[in-house]
Write an enzyme that holds these catalytic residues in place. Structure first.
Site, short mmCIF file in Angstrom:
data_model
loop_
_atom_site.label_atom_id
_atom_site.label_comp_id
_atom_site.label_asym_id
_atom_site.label_seq_id
_atom_site.Cartn_x
_atom_site.Cartn_y
_atom_site.Cartn_z
N GLU A 39 0.82 -1.21 0.00
CA GLU A 39 0.00 0.00 0.00
C GLU A 39 0.86 1.27 0.00
OE1 GLU A 39 -2.77 -0.43 3.26
OE2 GLU A 39 -4.10 -1.66 2.06
N GLU A 74 -6.25 -7.98 -0.90
CA GLU A 74 -6.79 -8.07 0.46
C GLU A 74 -8.29 -7.83 0.37
OE1 GLU A 74 -4.71 -5.53 3.22
OE2 GLU A 74 -2.74 -6.08 2.42
#
Ligand code: GLA
Ligand code: ZN
Length: 660
Positions: free
Chosen positions: A144, A304
């Site tokens: 991320e 995710e």
């Protein structure tokens, strides 16, 4: 690739004797891939150059035995304590000039050369160690990127890099002074060395400097990723490289980053750990998937996908039976080729103790495990067929990181947020089941029947020309409030009245406007009054037709608020305000009908109808994202592949159809 379901797995959090059991349980669930290693630098290099990959090799080989492949993450979002002890200067400096310390994650400066040397050493060893491991299929760079980085680091290294970036962009300091308008408040610079990152000032900041800073930070992150991508490409030519994005997050221009990657991945937590009920609205989740697909204009992975209660210090909701699998189905419906569930098992320690997974702390399979198993068994048989497919879209919403930055720097109205404003247009399209792409200002507009370009605040003649061309050749364009206010340097344009040269295309001129601070305003459309918010452009007609006009008792009562203009073979609409949901739906419906834009079907609230197409084959996905029975109708007759009763959905039920 034939891989469609996975989990985010942290074997290092559990005793080795458990690993085999995990692999068995995964296999029974239908899992084919795990992502591992993205936060385990210390386990892999406990001391400088003393690499220890054996534990990971062991985990990979146990999983491989059960037919489960591995994606490895580079752990560069969490450098270990020994690196920090040796080089404390790599810890980032925040905008108040204070250092942020070790103890969480993301405690790094991405421009720091010493830190980059540590990364090169590690990623070189890591990728060459696993390049020919038969269990490994690909890589995730960092984790991320941009997350937790605020306005990134403002240390001396970053300052230096920012100055170099500015030198490349402006060449001379005179050019920069002009572009930034530094004559205001005596901000002129004699040379690039005087320029600082935007540390906290006493009062006020220069919007042009802030825009350059945000673009610089984005470029820095892309460069940070590129360095790792190059090493892995060299060592692992047979592996793919991806990165886990965060939907519309804006720290790094995701379109730029996508150029480095084989495909884009995403992380999504619709029920977050701090949000109040209910979870993220269905239309926002759909928009999130669509933008992820749009970053590379191809199918993607979910790296995710939320499976259970999310939580750090506080917790979000327990998911209803069926909810988690409906979310996964919605991801697939919008273009995901693979779903990797976060996480395999809730961890007993650390910050994320309450971020639950498929298994709870006890590691025993329960409700969520059974639910996901069921979902996988129903959809997996069809996934090889539609792998790589994407929808055929007729509508593009222009999405620009630069416009977003400029609006963040000066929102004009305190509550105006760029991405929220995009959702105002996306939602009525979602409600009508119209497939949508997000597009950059650089893309080919000609393949879309309708282009919606909200908040075109920064404008240049090249982009103006593109809009003129598009409409002239038959395109339908929607522009709205604050279009054409500024040039690319974030400086107000002065040559024309608003919306600049685009006024000719739109058949309007905007000599005045009103920021709707504490009052809302009403607009009349087809004999009914609707609320509008945030902004009111006071429009003079120069050839356009009035579609709606202000009806409140205000000095500009009766002036146009929404207009439509015929230009060449097309139509250009202008919306000088932010309409309420109801009005926006009416306007979008009007445009859809008039231009015969494809709708996939009709459905009640909370039902997502989406399509994917490949080689003449078309799959339609109908997903009920609610806890209630729902109904829908498709626009065409199709064959049902998954589902029970056509036109009827049970709570969280997902159905699949095909055109042949
Ligand atoms: C993110 C990260 C994960 C994990 C989860 C839960 O999306 O990528 O590492 O932290 O959130 O907090
Ligand atoms: Zn720095």
């Amino acid at each position: 690739m034939g891989i469609h379901f996975g989990v985010d797995y942290y074997p290092e959090h559990w005793p080795k004797k458990r690993w085999e059991r995990d692999a068995q349980l995964m296999k029974e669930l239908g899992i084919q891939v795990v992502r591992m290693g993205e936060f385990s630098w210390f386990k892999m290099e406990p001391e400088e150059e003393k690499f220890n990959f054996s534990w990971l090799e062991e985990a990979i080989s146990i999983l491989d035995k059960y037919g489960i492949k591995t994606i490895l993450g580079t752990p560069t979002a969490a450098p270990p304590a020994w690196i920090i002890e040796k080089n404390p200067e790599i810890q980032p400096i925040d905008k108040t000039g204070k250092r942020r310390y070790f103890g969480g994650r993301h405690h790094d400066c991405q421009s720091n050369k010493v830190y980059r040397e540590h990364i090169k050493r590690f990623v070189e060893a890591y990728s060459s160690n696993f390049s020919s491991n038969s269990g490994v299929i690909g890589w995730q760079i960092d984790n991320e990127l941009g997350n937790s980085h605020g306005d990134l680091c403002m240390c001396d290294n970053c300052k230096q890099r920012f100055q170099d970036w500015l030198k490349r962009k402006y060449n001379t300091i005179e050019e920069l002074n002009l572009a930034w308008g530094t004559v205001f408040w005596s901000q002129g610079y004699n040379n690039f060395n005087q320029i600082m990152p935007p540390l906290v000032t006493v009062t006020g900041e220069n919007p042009s400097q802030l825009l350059d800073w945000k673009c610089f930070c984005s470029d820095l992150i892309v460069d940070f990723a590129k360095m790792q991508v190059e090493i892995i490409r060299k060592n692992c030519p047979n592996h793919f490289i991806t990165h886990n994005y965060m939907c519309f997050d804006d720290k790094v221009n995701y379109y730029d980053l996508a150029e480095l990657l084989d495909f884009v991945s995403n992380d999504i937590y619709p029920a977050g750990n701090w949000q109040k009920q209910p979870n993220q609205p269905y239309n926002e989740m759909a928009a999130c998937h669509d933008v992820i697909r749009s970053y590379k204009k191809r199918s993607f992975w979910m790296m995710e996908q939320q499976t259970g209660i999310a939580g750090w210090a506080t917790m979000g909701r327990a998911l209803n039976p069926g909810e988690s699998s409906a979310w996964a189905m919605q991801s697939i419906a919008h273009g995901a080729d693979a779903i990797v569930f976060f996480r395999w098992r809730a961890c007993a320690y650390g910050t994320e103790q309450y971020w639950h997974g498929i298994l709870g702390h006890s590691g025993r399979p329960g409700r969520i495990y059974d639910e996901i198993k069921n979902m996988i068994s129903r959809i997996k048989p069809f996934m090889d067929d539609f792998e790589g497919s994407i929808p055929k879209t007729e509508v593009g919403i222009v999405h620009s990181f630069r416009q977003n930055y400029a609006i963040q720097i000066q929102p004009n109205h305190p509550e105006l947020k760029y991405v929220e404003h995009l959702h105002c247009y996306y939602k009525p399209l979602f409600n009508r089941n119209v497939p949508v792409d997000f597009i950059t200002e650089n893309e080919d507009f000609s393949k879309y029947k309708l282009i919606i370009a909200p908040l075109q605040y920064l404008m240049n003649s090249e982009l103006e020309n593109k809009y003129f061309e598009y409409v002239k050749n038959g395109g339908n364009l929607v522009l709205d409030m604050r279009a054409g206010v500024k040039d690319d340097n974030n400086v107000c344009m002065t040559e024309y009245e608003l919306p600049g040269r685009l006024g000719e295309l739109l058949g309007i001129e905007i000599p005045e406007y009103d920021c709707l601070f504490e009052h809302n305003c009403e607009v009349r459309y087809e004999n009914e009054d609707y609320s509008v918010f945030k902004w009111a452009d006071i429009i003079d007609i120069k050839g356009a037709k009035t579609v709606a006009y202000y009806s409140s008792d205000i000095f500009y009562k009766n002036s146009p608020a929404i207009t439509e203009n015929r230009y060449g073979k097309g139509h250009a609409y202008y919306i000088g305000t932010e309409p309420s949901e109801k009005l926006m739906q009416k306007i979008i419906d009007r445009i859809i009908e008039k231009n015969n834009i494809k709708v996939l079907g009709e459905s009640t609230d909370g039902v997502d109808i989406s399509e994917r197409q490949k080689n003449g084959r078309k799959w339609i996905f109908v997903t009920n994202l609610t806890n209630k029975d729902q109904e829908y109708e498709l626009s065409e007759e199709l064959k049902m592949l998954v589902g029970e009763r056509k036109n009827k959905l049970k709570p969280y039920e997902a159905q699949l159809f095909i055109n042949q």
